[in-house]
Design a protein around this motif. Sequence first.
Motif, PDB file in Angstrom:
ATOM      1  N   MET A   1       0.832  -1.183   0.000  1.00  0.00           N
ATOM      2  CA  MET A   1       0.000   0.000   0.000  1.00  0.00           C
ATOM      3  C   MET A   1       0.880   1.252   0.000  1.00  0.00           C
ATOM      4  O   MET A   1       0.761   2.080  -0.880  1.00  0.00           O
ATOM      5  N   PHE A   2       1.750   1.395   0.960  1.00  0.00           N
ATOM      6  CA  PHE A   2       2.652   2.544   1.039  1.00  0.00           C
ATOM      7  C   PHE A   2       4.088   2.038   0.955  1.00  0.00           C
ATOM      8  O   PHE A   2       4.947   2.440   1.728  1.00  0.00           O
ATOM      9  N   ASP A   3       4.342   1.148   0.014  1.00  0.00           N
ATOM     10  CA  ASP A   3       5.610   0.428  -0.032  1.00  0.00           C
ATOM     11  C   ASP A   3       6.832   1.343  -0.045  1.00  0.00           C
ATOM     12  O   ASP A   3       7.770   1.118   0.717  1.00  0.00           O
ATOM     13  N   ARG A   4       6.825   2.347  -0.914  1.00  0.00           N
ATOM     14  CA  ARG A   4       7.996   3.236  -0.986  1.00  0.00           C
ATOM     15  C   ARG A   4       8.165   4.041   0.297  1.00  0.00           C
ATOM     16  O   ARG A   4       9.284   4.223   0.787  1.00  0.00           O
ATOM     17  N   LEU A   5       7.062   4.503   0.834  1.00  0.00           N
ATOM     18  CA  LEU A   5       7.114   5.272   2.076  1.00  0.00           C
ATOM     19  C   LEU A   5       7.610   4.403   3.220  1.00  0.00           C
ATOM     20  O   LEU A   5       8.509   4.784   3.960  1.00  0.00           O
ATOM     21  N   TRP A   6       7.039   3.228   3.355  1.00  0.00           N
ATOM     22  CA  TRP A   6       7.431   2.337   4.451  1.00  0.00           C
ATOM     23  C   TRP A   6       8.884   1.906   4.295  1.00  0.00           C
ATOM     24  O   TRP A   6       9.602   1.793   5.273  1.00  0.00           O
ATOM     25  N   LYS A   7       9.339   1.665   3.066  1.00  0.00           N
ATOM     26  CA  LYS A   7      10.724   1.278   2.817  1.00  0.00           C
ATOM     27  C   LYS A   7      11.661   2.399   3.240  1.00  0.00           C
ATOM     28  O   LYS A   7      12.687   2.160   3.888  1.00  0.00           O
ATOM     29  N   ALA A   8      11.331   3.630   2.893  1.00  0.00           N
ATOM     30  CA  ALA A   8      12.155   4.773   3.286  1.00  0.00           C
ATOM     31  C   ALA A   8      12.209   4.891   4.814  1.00  0.00           C
ATOM     32  O   ALA A   8      13.274   5.157   5.384  1.00  0.00           O
ATOM     33  N   LEU A   9      11.092   4.665   5.470  1.00  0.00           N
ATOM     34  CA  LEU A   9      11.066   4.736   6.935  1.00  0.00           C
ATOM     35  C   LEU A   9      11.773   3.537   7.559  1.00  0.00           C
ATOM     36  O   LEU A   9      12.448   3.681   8.583  1.00  0.00           O
ATOM     37  N   ASP A  10      11.658   2.364   6.938  1.00  0.00           N
ATOM     38  CA  ASP A  10      12.443   1.198   7.395  1.00  0.00           C
ATOM     39  C   ASP A  10      13.936   1.501   7.350  1.00  0.00           C
ATOM     40  O   ASP A  10      14.676   1.150   8.274  1.00  0.00           O
ATOM     41  N   ASP A  11      14.364   2.155   6.277  1.00  0.00           N
ATOM     42  CA  ASP A  11      15.784   2.487   6.129  1.00  0.00           C
ATOM     43  C   ASP A  11      16.229   3.482   7.191  1.00  0.00           C
ATOM     44  O   ASP A  11      17.366   3.424   7.657  1.00  0.00           O
ATOM     45  N   ARG A  12      15.351   4.381   7.581  1.00  0.00           N
ATOM     46  CA  ARG A  12      15.700   5.416   8.573  1.00  0.00           C
ATOM     47  C   ARG A  12      15.639   4.888  10.008  1.00  0.00           C
ATOM     48  O   ARG A  12      16.491   5.175  10.828  1.00  0.00           O
TER      49      ARG A  12
END
Length: 103
Positions: A1-12
């Motif tokens: 659903m928010f894959d790019r957003l969640w991935k960026a937050l996972d990285d942070r």
Amino acid sequence: MFDRLWKALDDRFTDIDECHDISTHGCEMGVGGFIYHHELKDFYFEHEDDIEELLNDHNVDYEDLIPSDRTTYSVRDCIQYSVWYAVLIYCEERAVTHQPVAV
């Protein structure tokens, strides 16, 4: 659903304890990478579609994010509070599930 957003937050967010702190206290306490307007603006415009979808899914308007003691607000405020909201929701989900974040 928010894959790019969640991935960026996972990285942070590599520390689950930081997610717990944010889920309890919010971003107002100061969260590295989400303090200065240029950081917030860059993050917002990189993930604008996902942030807007997240707000829509939660039935939240930009105006709803502005503290009630504020009588006026700007686009800058909308960007800040919408990014902080996305970070808060992400951290709440991580804290509740105790799901370790990707390293």
